[in-house]
Design an enzyme around this catalytic site. Structure first.
Site, PDB file in Angstrom:
ATOM      1  N   LYS A 177       0.800  -1.237   0.000  1.00  0.00           N
ATOM      2  CA  LYS A 177       0.000   0.000   0.000  1.00  0.00           C
ATOM      3  C   LYS A 177       0.828   1.280   0.000  1.00  0.00           C
ATOM      4  O   LYS A 177       0.427   2.273  -0.588  1.00  0.00           O
ATOM      5  CB  LYS A 177      -0.984  -0.009   1.175  1.00  0.00           C
ATOM      6  CG  LYS A 177      -0.332   0.083   2.529  1.00  0.00           C
ATOM      7  CD  LYS A 177      -1.332  -0.205   3.635  1.00  0.00           C
ATOM      8  CE  LYS A 177      -0.686  -0.021   4.971  1.00  0.00           C
ATOM      9  NZ  LYS A 177      -1.322  -0.804   6.035  1.00  0.00           N
ATOM     10  N   ARG A 227      -7.283  -0.776  17.220  1.00  0.00           N
ATOM     11  CA  ARG A 227      -7.761  -0.537  15.874  1.00  0.00           C
ATOM     12  C   ARG A 227      -8.764  -1.662  15.610  1.00  0.00           C
ATOM     13  O   ARG A 227      -9.698  -1.802  16.372  1.00  0.00           O
ATOM     14  CB  ARG A 227      -6.602  -0.455  14.862  1.00  0.00           C
ATOM     15  CG  ARG A 227      -6.963   0.464  13.690  1.00  0.00           C
ATOM     16  CD  ARG A 227      -5.845   0.625  12.681  1.00  0.00           C
ATOM     17  NE  ARG A 227      -5.675  -0.548  11.849  1.00  0.00           N
ATOM     18  CZ  ARG A 227      -4.783  -0.641  10.857  1.00  0.00           C
ATOM     19  NH1 ARG A 227      -3.979   0.371  10.605  1.00  0.00           N
ATOM     20  NH2 ARG A 227      -4.679  -1.739  10.138  1.00  0.00           N
TER      21      ARG A 227
HETATM   22  C1  LIG Z   1      -0.417  -1.551   6.623  1.00  0.00           C
HETATM   23  C2  LIG Z   1      -0.711  -2.837   7.259  1.00  0.00           C
HETATM   24  C3  LIG Z   1       0.313  -3.787   7.424  1.00  0.00           C
HETATM   25  C4  LIG Z   1       1.758  -3.515   7.035  1.00  0.00           C
HETATM   26  O1  LIG Z   1       2.371  -2.633   7.912  1.00  0.00           O
HETATM   27  P1  LIG Z   1       3.936  -2.304   7.794  1.00  0.00           P
HETATM   28  O2  LIG Z   1       4.232  -1.510   9.002  1.00  0.00           O
HETATM   29  O3  LIG Z   1       4.115  -1.526   6.526  1.00  0.00           O
HETATM   30  O4  LIG Z   1       4.662  -3.597   7.755  1.00  0.00           O
HETATM   31  C5  LIG Z   1      -0.022  -4.999   7.993  1.00  0.00           C
HETATM   32  N1  LIG Z   1      -1.288  -5.273   8.382  1.00  0.00           N
HETATM   33  C6  LIG Z   1      -2.291  -4.389   8.233  1.00  0.00           C
HETATM   34  C7  LIG Z   1      -3.660  -4.758   8.693  1.00  0.00           C
HETATM   35  C8  LIG Z   1      -2.040  -3.144   7.674  1.00  0.00           C
HETATM   36  O5  LIG Z   1      -3.042  -2.263   7.540  1.00  0.00           O
END
Ligand SMILES: *Cc1c(COP(=O)(O)O)cnc(C)c1O
Length: 353
Positions: free
Chosen positions: A35, A128
């Protein structure tokens, strides 16, 4: 074309290989998270080439743009109820926490004669997404009644909202929940997903609980940093990305504004420090592209003074003879600036292969 992001594909490739090696040696498979780079096609190609089997993103649009047929697509953000049709059509797995949404996914999957897989998210303190651990058996029982939904995994997300650091006791809860589901329903859950890049420090210290067999990793293979403590991880490349922006004005001016002081372009009251006359440079990039607090010039003599929508103002006083109008200034990025710059359509991309 400036501003531009420089993207060093060799360095990213090295990071992917390292993270794969480290996780595979502990029997952990990763969902590679795309993302922050809007599922950049060239980075996606590197991931697929390196044998990554799952690509994960929070945005359906990014997942829909991924062409590779060899990989499974994971939707990280909980599905919106208004978008369940797209979710079932364009992804294989989604993260979920609400029975009414899962029920809608089941209806869509039935229509398309598909099975949709879900990872049930557990809330372990970060506040969250996720259900309370004590509700897991009730939820599992309801999920098992849906013919077209497959309860593929349990997961937790930490260090996002609440800044809670993953510790072995937290992740042990996930493993206990897997065991209690097995005991009650004789059902073996495949994936136990122990978090994001903030869980990697547990591997480094060798205290990752056995039974965690999945992590969802974005930042670490992109920026080379783990995110529990914000340190660089296992000598990975931390400079795979940088930003270049061009100087469009370069003059000596006062360091404090002159006149009746109100609010800046964003409605803030700002304090200005008097440093006398200084060399001020304006760069052609602004808040529409990036938050000035999330970038740092590689030349440590330069100081970012502020930014409006389209202009970044820099104090060049300590380096004034080394620059002139039309020069390019290079900046180091963090997660926030990488995300912003990739999302801005005004920023071009310069791939280094
Ligand atoms: C963005 C996200 C990740 C990845 O996080 P990083 O810190 O970039 O490794 C993993 N799980 C969820 C649910 C996310 O929203």
């Amino acid at each position: 074309m400036y501003p531009r992001i420089n993207i060093d594909l060799k360095k990213i490739n090295e990071n992917i290989q390292m993270i794969k090696e480290i996780t595979e040696s502990r029997n952990i498979e990763i969902f590679a998270v795309t993302k922050a780079v809007c599922a950049d096609e060239k980075i996606v190609d590197l991931l697929v080439y390196n044998g990554i089997r799952y690509l994960a993103d929070a945005r359906l649009t990014n997942l829909e743009n991924i062409k590779s047929k060899e990989i499974k697509k994971v939707l990280l953000r909980l599905p919106s109820q208004s978008e369940v049709e797209r979710v079932v059509k364009s992804t294989d797995i989604s993260l979920n926490s609400t029975i009414s949404t899962i029920s809608l996914l089941n209806d869509e999957a039935k229509k398309l004669n598909k099975k949709h897989e879900i990872i049930l998210m557990i809330e372990l303190g970060d506040l969250r997404e996720g259900i309370k651990p004590e509700e897991v058996l009730t939820y599992a029982e309801k999920i098992f009644k849906f013919d077209n939904i497959n309860l593929k995994g349990l997961g937790v997300n930490l260090t996002c909202y609440g800044a809670v650091i993953p510790t072995p006791d937290k992740l042990d809860i996930l493993i206990d929940l897997k065991n209690s589901i097995k005991e009650k329903f004789s059902y073996d859950i495949d994936i136990i997903s122990g978090g994001n890049s903030s869980s990697l420090h547990l591997l480094k210290k060798d205290i990752m609980p056995l039974g965690i067999n999945n992590l969802r990793i974005g930042e670490t293979y992109l920026l080379g940093t783990e995110t529990a403590y914000g340190k660089s991880f296992m000598y990975m490349n931390t400079d795979s990305f940088s930003l270049d922006a061009e100087i469009i004005e370069y003059y000596d001016k006062e360091s404090i504004p002159n006149g009746l002081i109100g609010m800046d372009a964003f409605g803030n009251k700002v304090e200005y420090e008097d440093k006398g006359i200084i060399r001020r440079g304006i760069l052609a990039i602004g808040r529409q592209d990036v938050n000035p607090n999330d970038i740092v010039a590689f030349d440590r003599r330069l100081e970012i003074l502020g930014a409006s929508s389209d202009h970044l103002i820099i104090n060049f006083e300590k380096a004034k003879d080394d620059y002139s109008i039309g020069d390019i200034v290079r900046f180091k990025l963090n997660y926030g600036s990488l995300l912003d710059l990739y999302t801005s359509k005004y920023v071009s991309k310069n791939y280094i292969e």
